[in-house]
Design a protein around this motif. Structure first.
Motif, PDB file in Angstrom:
ATOM      1  N   ARG A  76       0.835  -1.195   0.000  1.00 45.42           N
ATOM      2  CA  ARG A  76       0.000   0.000   0.000  1.00 45.42           C
ATOM      3  C   ARG A  76       0.875   1.252   0.000  1.00 45.42           C
ATOM      4  O   ARG A  76       2.022   1.218   0.465  1.00 45.42           O
ATOM      5  CB  ARG A  76      -0.912   0.012   1.223  1.00 45.42           C
ATOM      6  CG  ARG A  76      -1.949  -1.085   1.230  1.00 45.42           C
ATOM      7  CD  ARG A  76      -2.968  -0.871   2.321  1.00 45.42           C
ATOM      8  NE  ARG A  76      -4.020  -1.872   2.301  1.00 45.42           N
ATOM      9  CZ  ARG A  76      -5.161  -1.777   2.961  1.00 45.42           C
ATOM     10  NH1 ARG A  76      -5.396  -0.708   3.724  1.00 45.42           N
ATOM     11  NH2 ARG A  76      -6.070  -2.724   2.887  1.00 45.42           N
ATOM     12  N   PRO A  77       0.353   2.373  -0.465  1.00 43.32           N
ATOM     13  CA  PRO A  77       1.141   3.608  -0.411  1.00 43.32           C
ATOM     14  C   PRO A  77       1.441   4.017   1.024  1.00 43.32           C
ATOM     15  O   PRO A  77       0.702   3.694   1.957  1.00 43.32           O
ATOM     16  CB  PRO A  77       0.224   4.638  -1.094  1.00 43.32           C
ATOM     17  CG  PRO A  77      -0.773   3.836  -1.855  1.00 43.32           C
ATOM     18  CD  PRO A  77      -0.959   2.559  -1.101  1.00 43.32           C
ATOM     19  N   GLU A  80       0.471  10.074   3.764  1.00 37.21           N
ATOM     20  CA  GLU A  80       0.956  11.403   3.407  1.00 37.21           C
ATOM     21  C   GLU A  80       1.577  12.080   4.624  1.00 37.21           C
ATOM     22  O   GLU A  80       1.019  12.053   5.719  1.00 37.21           O
ATOM     23  CB  GLU A  80      -0.185  12.258   2.860  1.00 37.21           C
ATOM     24  CG  GLU A  80      -0.718  11.780   1.517  1.00 37.21           C
ATOM     25  CD  GLU A  80      -1.743  12.738   0.938  1.00 37.21           C
ATOM     26  OE1 GLU A  80      -1.934  13.833   1.536  1.00 37.21           O
ATOM     27  OE2 GLU A  80      -2.347  12.410  -0.092  1.00 37.21           O
ATOM     28  N   PRO A  85       7.672  12.794  -0.543  1.00 35.76           N
ATOM     29  CA  PRO A  85       7.011  11.492  -0.351  1.00 35.76           C
ATOM     30  C   PRO A  85       8.037  10.370  -0.209  1.00 35.76           C
ATOM     31  O   PRO A  85       9.162  10.461  -0.702  1.00 35.76           O
ATOM     32  CB  PRO A  85       6.187  11.333  -1.631  1.00 35.76           C
ATOM     33  CG  PRO A  85       6.897  12.183  -2.653  1.00 35.76           C
ATOM     34  CD  PRO A  85       7.462  13.340  -1.899  1.00 35.76           C
ATOM     35  N   THR A  87       9.399   6.592  -0.971  1.00 36.45           N
ATOM     36  CA  THR A  87       9.358   5.561  -1.998  1.00 36.45           C
ATOM     37  C   THR A  87       9.622   4.210  -1.348  1.00 36.45           C
ATOM     38  O   THR A  87      10.627   4.039  -0.654  1.00 36.45           O
ATOM     39  CB  THR A  87      10.421   5.817  -3.086  1.00 36.45           C
ATOM     40  OG1 THR A  87      10.178   7.090  -3.690  1.00 36.45           O
ATOM     41  CG2 THR A  87      10.373   4.737  -4.158  1.00 36.45           C
ATOM     42  N   THR A 106       3.091   0.475  -5.366  1.00 39.18           N
ATOM     43  CA  THR A 106       2.249   0.520  -4.165  1.00 39.18           C
ATOM     44  C   THR A 106       0.797   0.820  -4.529  1.00 39.18           C
ATOM     45  O   THR A 106       0.204   1.786  -4.073  1.00 39.18           O
ATOM     46  CB  THR A 106       2.777   1.561  -3.168  1.00 39.18           C
ATOM     47  OG1 THR A 106       2.862   2.845  -3.826  1.00 39.18           O
ATOM     48  CG2 THR A 106       4.153   1.188  -2.657  1.00 39.18           C
ATOM     49  N   ASP A 107       0.220  -0.046  -5.365  1.00 36.89           N
ATOM     50  CA  ASP A 107      -1.179   0.133  -5.772  1.00 36.89           C
ATOM     51  C   ASP A 107      -2.079  -0.960  -5.213  1.00 36.89           C
ATOM     52  O   ASP A 107      -3.217  -1.123  -5.653  1.00 36.89           O
ATOM     53  CB  ASP A 107      -1.281   0.162  -7.290  1.00 36.89           C
ATOM     54  CG  ASP A 107      -0.787  -1.115  -7.950  1.00 36.89           C
ATOM     55  OD1 ASP A 107      -0.402  -2.058  -7.219  1.00 36.89           O
ATOM     56  OD2 ASP A 107      -0.775  -1.178  -9.195  1.00 36.89           O
ATOM     57  N   ARG A 108      -1.551  -1.742  -4.252  1.00 41.19           N
ATOM     58  CA  ARG A 108      -2.296  -2.797  -3.557  1.00 41.19           C
ATOM     59  C   ARG A 108      -2.505  -4.047  -4.410  1.00 41.19           C
ATOM     60  O   ARG A 108      -3.065  -5.025  -3.928  1.00 41.19           O
ATOM     61  CB  ARG A 108      -3.637  -2.306  -3.017  1.00 41.19           C
ATOM     62  CG  ARG A 108      -3.539  -1.025  -2.206  1.00 41.19           C
ATOM     63  CD  ARG A 108      -4.867  -0.664  -1.586  1.00 41.19           C
ATOM     64  NE  ARG A 108      -4.790   0.638  -0.898  1.00 41.19           N
ATOM     65  CZ  ARG A 108      -5.672   1.069  -0.038  1.00 41.19           C
ATOM     66  NH1 ARG A 108      -6.709   0.320   0.280  1.00 41.19           N
ATOM     67  NH2 ARG A 108      -5.542   2.246   0.530  1.00 41.19           N
ATOM     68  N   ASN A 134       5.137   1.213   4.656  1.00 42.60           N
ATOM     69  CA  ASN A 134       4.081   0.716   3.771  1.00 42.60           C
ATOM     70  C   ASN A 134       3.560  -0.601   4.309  1.00 42.60           C
ATOM     71  O   ASN A 134       4.337  -1.474   4.677  1.00 42.60           O
ATOM     72  CB  ASN A 134       4.616   0.483   2.357  1.00 42.60           C
ATOM     73  CG  ASN A 134       5.323   1.681   1.780  1.00 42.60           C
ATOM     74  OD1 ASN A 134       6.478   1.931   2.120  1.00 42.60           O
ATOM     75  ND2 ASN A 134       4.649   2.414   0.927  1.00 42.60           N
TER      76      ASN A 134
END
Length: 355
Positions: A76-77, A80, A85, A87, A106-108, A134
């Protein structure tokens, strides 16, 4: 390219999840947790449970003669945060030496990440250091057809660390470059990290977890979250810290216990408490508690003054933009903090660590 071959499933006992407290089966994969995941909502009744599912310090280890490998994962991302950000990476080490730092998607969704040729002999120790910020699920490790694989059974002194977001890895460029990972690698320690970003408040359940985990060394870096959230005051901070230590001592009566206050903060150190504990006062009370415990007969608890690890000269080593709210070291700051903390451990517990 890695030829099609053998898939080691994530729940195969040949894989060791060093640094994990519990393992959750998720969609055919394994999510490492740093608390007992069955009790996760008791640890975080206010929310933020997923921070403990971010596997900072967790390494998936095994031995193999494979000349290459791949692993399947979902991530997962990162949440915030102010500043640049994060990585996500998995760092690969072979026989203790860095081989690759691999960026993750990290788009699941489930993806495959391939590692190039593995150096070394026929019985390599492979470590996959998982991302610190993450949530991560391992779905398996792919090896070439005919490759041998065995369980990692090596032993090392067990180090349990309790801290906040910087200990969790905010600002480090990759998992093995987090200051706690660097210290563990340099001193030959088997790390379990209970560092929880925005969640280090001396909670009783974390005290019992520190008590119950096997440990040859326990360290705590405390104070910044309590100061920042005004979570405890001049009447409650000291007894809560005393309580944390006494709970730990129920099963670790003589284990070396090092309590560090937060290092210098260019934004927060000059501020007065204004009715709450200032950062300076938090440090003073932390030192007072350690002095009190030592006077009461606990000779194996030690205090480390945060600004002695990193003082005003490090005010430029932050990931947050200047003139905002600098809280977290960048990579240069992580390296400096690791070297300073390592020196303190060599000084305080020389019989345990390798210098």
């Amino acid at each position: 390219m890695l030829e099609a071959g053998r898939l080691i499933r994530a729940n195969d006992p040949v894989l060791t999840y060093r640094g994990a407290v519990s393992l959750q089966e998720v969609d055919g994969g394994i999510a490492p947790w740093r608390i007992p995941f069955q009790e996760r909502h008791l640890f975080f009744p206010e929310g933020g449970v997923g921070r403990a599912a971010m596997p900072t310090g967790v390494r998936v280890t095994f031995r193999t003669d494979a000349e290459g490998l791949a692993f399947r994962y979902a991530a997962r991302p990162a949440p915030e945060m102010p500043g640049p950000p994060e990585t996500a990476h998995v760092d690969v080490r072979v026989d203790g030496k860095p081989v690759a730092s691999l960026p993750l998607v990290t788009d699941r969704e489930v993806h495959t990440c391939r590692v190039g040729a593995l150096p070394g002999g026929s019985d390599r120790l492979v470590e996959l250091w998982l991302p610190g910020l993450n949530q991560f699920v391992l779905h398996g490790v792919e090896l070439p057809a005919g490759a041998e694989v065995g369980r990692d059974t090596h032993t090392a002194p067990r180090w349990v660390h309790y801290g906040a977001s910087e200990s969790q890895g905010r600002g480090a460029l990759s998992p093995t470059r987090n200051w706690t990972a660097t210290v563990a690698t340099e001193l030959g320690l088997d790390l379990t990290s209970l560092a929880i970003g925005a969640g280090c408040y001396l909670q009783p359940l974390f005290a019992t977890l520190l008590r119950d985990l096997p440990a040859d060394l326990i360290t705590c870096m405390v104070g910044m979250n309590i100061y920042g959230a005004r979570a405890l005051n001049q009447f409650t901070y000291r007894p809560n810290l005393v309580g944390l230590v006494r709970i730990i001592r129920e099963r670790h009566p003589s284990t070396p216990l090092v309590i560090a206050s937060h290092h210098y903060s260019p934004w927060h150190d000059p501020l007065e408490g204004d009715g709450y504990l200032s950062l300076t006062e938090v440090r003073e009370q932390t030192r007072e508690v350690v002095d009190l415990l030592r006077a009461d007969g606990d000779e194996n608890v030690h205090y480390v003054h945060g600004p002695s690890l990193a003082g005003p000269e490090t005010a430029h080593l932050y990931v947050e933009p200047r003139y905002t709210d600098p809280l977290h070291f960048n990579q240069e700051g992580h390296d400096l903090l690791a070297a300073a903390f390592q020196r303190k451990l060599v000084e305080l517990v020389p019989d345990l660590v390798r210098s």
